[in-house]
Enzyme design. Structure first.
Site, short mmCIF file in Angstrom:
data_model
loop_
_atom_site.label_atom_id
_atom_site.label_comp_id
_atom_site.label_asym_id
_atom_site.label_seq_id
_atom_site.Cartn_x
_atom_site.Cartn_y
_atom_site.Cartn_z
N GLU A 313 0.84 -1.21 0.00
CA GLU A 313 0.00 0.00 0.00
C GLU A 313 0.87 1.26 0.00
O GLU A 313 0.55 2.24 0.65
CB GLU A 313 -0.94 0.01 1.21
CG GLU A 313 -1.95 -1.10 1.20
CD GLU A 313 -2.95 -0.99 2.33
OE1 GLU A 313 -4.16 -0.96 2.04
OE2 GLU A 313 -2.53 -0.93 3.50
N CYS A 397 -11.12 3.15 5.94
CA CYS A 397 -10.37 4.34 6.31
C CYS A 397 -10.61 5.49 5.33
O CYS A 397 -10.63 6.66 5.74
CB CYS A 397 -8.88 4.02 6.40
SG CYS A 397 -8.17 3.29 4.92
#
Length: 613
Positions: A313, A397
């Site tokens: 990520e 998120c």
């Protein structure tokens, strides 16, 4: 709702103390509570945040998932934990967004909902101050045993929400919960106690906010200790899977020379380092500027997105910027806004706002659809038609981050110093800015980002001061006039046009920036974009969708003779300005990148083939 100006005299005194220590900042923030956004681009989005995005997040947290139920289970002492171990953070980010919304859109029902949540949080806090639903419900014997289980990350977002809600309402119940949690952490960690390297940064910047709000220096000292813990071999996980690169734990932070690892974590680390510089001689800003070049020059997409790969990520090799598999997490683009704004505050350099603007209008804004009810987690620059926004995510998120970011965008428009008003972003608004202790009403009118004309009117005299107008990096030609008369005697400093004069009530500044369609080539070291160009106009990056191009655009090539025309799309995609490219044989229709995937499933790409013939 209590008036947002109801703040105790103690808080006012503490805030003044913090500001007095904040002498190293070249530019001070004009808080969004003083900025009412009125333009046709952002104002409707903020209205949809209130009517659509915020209710969607509340519904997901309360009804579609068990995020609130986890707290209820803790409070009543039975039940299982549902979801991911860091789901608490989504609730706090949503609450922070509710607090920001209350400042400019007072709503008794939203305030009551926030109070309801806060009451549940307080009941879920243990006697020793600890609050985290995952470990409380799955086994307290495991708490503080794994540095990547996000205990401090969740606590950091709780602190940010508490500070926001306190400033919005004057209510300190959650702030006290946060202080108890921070005090709990400091009984375990710190000088002479246990080492700790938070796997996901966030607590560092949050503790600075807690210090600024309470005036208790122990929170500032703890934040500094946590920053300095990195790079000394203290990081660990019980399973042994601790990557010093991934967790930014390879060297002490002041000695970092290159970026690595998870992109969002890195952005939050950089924010914490910048915040700390306001209060301690750290040497961090010099380090951060060097790292900024590593991010922007070698690892950033044209959209302002960062993080090339899903594997971590985050970051991979320099100049490796694949388009179809680009990760470019929405949270990372928000992090770019937060970090670059802080860098501008310390340096007064417009290059940071250029990147902030690029990330905000492209990387962040693509993360939410035009209706405000669906979200991107990943933002590729090319799609075969199978990448779409979703109502929510298991790891949510990005939606919760969007809902706290949007109502706070007014933070980034203006800045002040003792002798100047800094205009960073061109967003239509009515504001009150304080320069050298004097409040001055300011009105900005503009059709930006569709048009480069900006009118700025001062409703009150504020004496002989500098007006610093950011000239965006994309702008190659501009003019400035005051009260209709061209101004030629101005200086340029770090990307700002500086006008010094005795400003009187009613003075109007006209900034006219030419906004042509531009063809952008990538650095030749970016092999994925070799033989291709991207189209940009003003701050907006454009893309082609198959839905506008007869289902296919693979054969289109940009030639030296390609002509570009603007097309107003009326009610399509909320009235955007599109671009048509005509190479003499074919037409290619383009829309702003942020607006893609708002209609039927369709192929998309940003980088277009070019030929010299």
């Amino acid at each position: 709702m209590k008036c947002k100006t109801i703040i105790t005299m103690t808080l006012l005194a503490l805030t003044a103390t913090a500001q007095a220590q904040n002498a190293e900042k070249a530019v001070r923030q004009v808080d969004f509570s003083q900025v009412k956004i009125t333009d046709d681009f952002w104002a409707p989005r903020l209205e949809r945040h209130v009517t659509t995005t915020q209710p969607v997040c509340i519904d997901q947290i309360e009804n579609q998932t068990d995020r609130i139920r986890n707290y209820i289970n803790v409070a009543r002492g039975n039940g299982k934990h549902s979801g991911i171990f860091f789901d608490d953070s989504d609730v706090y980010k949503a609450l922070e967004g509710m607090a920001y919304s209350l400042i400019n859109h007072p709503d008794k029902q939203i305030e009551a909902k926030a109070d309801e949540w806060i009451d549940i949080f307080a009941k879920a806090q243990l006697n020793d101050g600890y609050i985290n639903t995952y470990f409380t419900l799955t086994g307290l014997d495991k708490r503080w045993t794994d540095m990547d289980k996000h205990e401090m990350y969740c606590a950091g977002h709780m602190i940010e929400a508490a500070v926001a809600y306190y400033h919005a309402t004057g209510k300190d119940k959650l702030l006290k919960v946060c202080q108890r949690m921070a005090d709990h952490m400091m009984t375990i960690f710190g000088p002479g106690k246990r080492h700790w390297v938070p796997g996901h940064e966030e607590i560092e910047l949050a503790l600075v906010k807690l210090y600024e709000t309470t005036g208790e220096e122990k929170y500032l000292d703890f934040a500094y200790w946590l920053l300095e813990e990195r790079g000394h071999g203290h990081g660990f996980r019980p399973d042994g899977h601790w990557s010093t690169n991934y967790y930014q734990d390879l060297v002490p932070v002041r000695d970092l020379k290159s970026i690595s690892g998870h992109a969002v974590r890195l952005m939050y680390l950089f924010c914490g380092m910048a915040d700390m510089t306001a209060y301690k001689e750290t040497g961090y800003i010099e380090t951060l500027d060097e790292l900024w070049h590593d991010v922007v020059d070698r690892n950033m997409y044209i959209t302002g997105g960062i993080g090339q790969t899903a594997t971590n990520e985050g970051f991979s090799d320099d100049y490796s910027l694949p388009n179809a598999t680009a990760y470019c997490e929405t949270c990372a683009s928000i992090g770019m806004v937060l970090w670059n704004y802080r860098m501008n505050q310390f340096t007064g350099d417009a290059k940071y706002i250029d990147i902030l603007e690029r990330a905000m209008y492209n990387g962040v804004l693509a993360g939410i659809n035009l209706r405000g009810d669906r979200f991107f987690y990943v933002n590729p620059l090319e799609s075969a038609g199978n990448h779409h926004r979703q109502e929510w995510f298991g790891c949510a998120c990005c939606p919760s981050n969007i809902t706290r970011f949007l109502p706070s965008i007014g933070n980034y428009i203006y800045g002040t110093s003792n002798d100047a008003l800094w205009v960073n972003l061109y967003v239509g608004n009515e504001s009150s800015v304080k320069i050298d202790g004097q409040s001055t009403p300011v009105v900005m009118k503009t059709q930006y980002p569709w048009d480069g004309s900006v009118n700025l009117t001062f409703r009150k005299a504020f004496g002989k001061k500098d007006l610093r107008l950011r000239i965006p990096g994309w702008c190659k030609d501009f003019t400035i006039a005051v009260n209709g008369k061209p101004v030629k005697a101005f200086s340029e400093d770090k990307g700002y046009a500086v006008i010094n004069r005795n400003w009187r009530q009613g003075d109007e500044v006209q900034l006219r920036m030419t906004m042509p369609v531009e063809r952008v080539s990538a650095d030749p070291r970016v092999k994925e974009d070799e033989g291709m160009q991207a189209i940009q106009r003003g701050p907006l990056v454009y893309c082609a969708e198959a839905i506008d191009n007869g289902g296919s655009f693979d054969d289109f090539q940009l030639t030296p003779a390609t002509r570009f025309t603007l097309r107003q799309l009326g009610g399509i995609l909320n009235g955007i300005t599109g671009i048509t490219a005509d190479n003499g044989r074919q037409l290619l229709r383009l829309i702003p990148y942020y607006a893609w995937d708002n209609r039927e499933a369709s192929k998309m790409k940003v980088w277009i083939k070019e030929t010299d013939q």
